[in-house]
Design a protein around this motif. Structure first.
Motif, PDB file in Angstrom:
ATOM      1  N   ALA A 129       0.842  -1.193   0.000  1.00 17.68           N
ATOM      2  CA  ALA A 129       0.000   0.000   0.000  1.00 17.68           C
ATOM      3  C   ALA A 129       0.876   1.240   0.000  1.00 17.68           C
ATOM      4  CB  ALA A 129      -0.896  -0.001   1.237  1.00 17.68           C
ATOM      5  N   ASN A 153      -1.550   6.463   2.545  1.00 10.56           N
ATOM      6  CA  ASN A 153      -2.953   6.051   2.610  1.00 10.56           C
ATOM      7  C   ASN A 153      -3.267   5.516   4.004  1.00 10.56           C
ATOM      8  OD1 ASN A 153      -5.553   5.120   2.192  1.00 10.56           O
ATOM      9  ND2 ASN A 153      -5.091   4.134   0.238  1.00 10.56           N
ATOM     10  N   ALA A 179      -6.365   3.069   4.568  1.00  7.43           N
ATOM     11  CA  ALA A 179      -6.136   1.702   4.090  1.00  7.43           C
ATOM     12  C   ALA A 179      -5.196   0.954   5.032  1.00  7.43           C
ATOM     13  CB  ALA A 179      -5.566   1.723   2.677  1.00  7.43           C
TER      14      ALA A 179
END
Length: 282
Positions: free
Chosen positions: A255, A259, A262
């Motif tokens: 990822a 973020n 997330a």
């Protein structure tokens, strides 16, 4: 026997030593390992070239040169050699991606010739898990998508790609045909899972690369107007159970470090950081 460091394109007959190098980090190398296992290094199916770096006649590092340029187990000597070959060949990839140290060094050598990049993501945590926390309830509405449901999946896939990469896959030179074929392959293989409400996908995730050691989740996406409701946490719990039961003993994903929502979801699901990747997007 070769006695000095060198780089050359690897032949299918060298499958065993290639897999030995890839197995040195089965999680970080999952994407390339899956491609190698599927193609057996046969050029028509590999989707590019596999470069090998040899020292004293022994294969020590790899670089996958396809739609992505991916350095694998590459020390500084190998990176220098791969960069020289890449410069001589010219840029054919849409991104460079791999472990942070090797990718950062490779980009520093290629940037004067290939730059500027459209975007550089210098640290993307690589996460993995072998279980799903029992306190996280799966979403019973998340299910495996059927081949005939491509018209449902494709708009969500395009939105996810556009949001993640910054450009639409439908704007490619082939009008998005290659991208659509990849989505169709995932759906056809039974590796796309989604929650469908009123004829549209509101959550989806895919099991991408698969090897005997692990599989890698990709394409995790929640419709913007449904974020903050816990769909991703519960939906991924469902996908994880499928992946760990049916596909591989370990599930990974990576990822963007910026973020935060997330990353919070992934940690809630039991993922822990096992490395970090870097991506250079053109």
């Amino acid at each position: 026997m070769l006695t000095t460091p060198s780089v050359r394109v690897i032949a299918p007959q060298e499958l065993s030593p290639v897999l030995a190098v890839l197995d040195e980090d089965p999680v970080a190398n999952a994407f390339v390992t899956a491609r190698v296992l599927d193609s057996r290094l046969e050029p028509p199916f590999l989707g590019g070239e596999m470069w090998g770096h040899y020292r004293q006649g022994r294969l020590t590092a790899l670089c996958y040169a396809g739609a992505n340029l991916v350095p694998i187990q590459a020390d500084d000597e190998a990176v220098l050699a791969f960069a020289a070959r890449a410069r001589a060949q010219g840029r054919r990839c849409s991104s460079i991606v791999g472990p942070v140290p090797a990718t950062a060094r490779l980009w520093s050598l290629l940037e004067p010739h290939w730059g500027p990049a459209r975007e550089v993501r210098r640290r993307q945590p690589l996460l993995a898990t072998r279980s799903v926390p029992p306190e996280v309830a799966p979403d019973p509405e998340v299910r495996r998508m059927r081949k005939d449901e491509m018209p449902l999946v494709l708009p969500a896939a395009v939105d996810m790609f556009t949001e993640e990469v910054g450009i639409s896959p439908l704007d490619a030179e082939d009008g998005g045909l290659t991208y659509q074929a990849r989505v169709a392959e995932i759906v056809g293989a039974g590796r796309c899972f989604a929650r469908v409400e009123d004829g549209r996908v509101v959550f989806k995730a895919e099991i991408g690369a698969v090897t005997p050691q692990c599989c890698q989740l990709q394409g995790v996406w929640t419709a913007p107007d449904r974020r903050g409701e816990g769909l991703a946490t519960r939906g991924l719990a469902t996908v994880l159970r499928h992946a760990l039961t049916e596909t591989a003993p370990l599930v990974s994903l990576y990822a963007n470090d910026f973020n935060a929502p997330a990353l919070a979801v992934y940690r809630r699901l039991g993922f822990t950081e096992v490395g970090a990747l870097m991506s250079v997007l053109f």
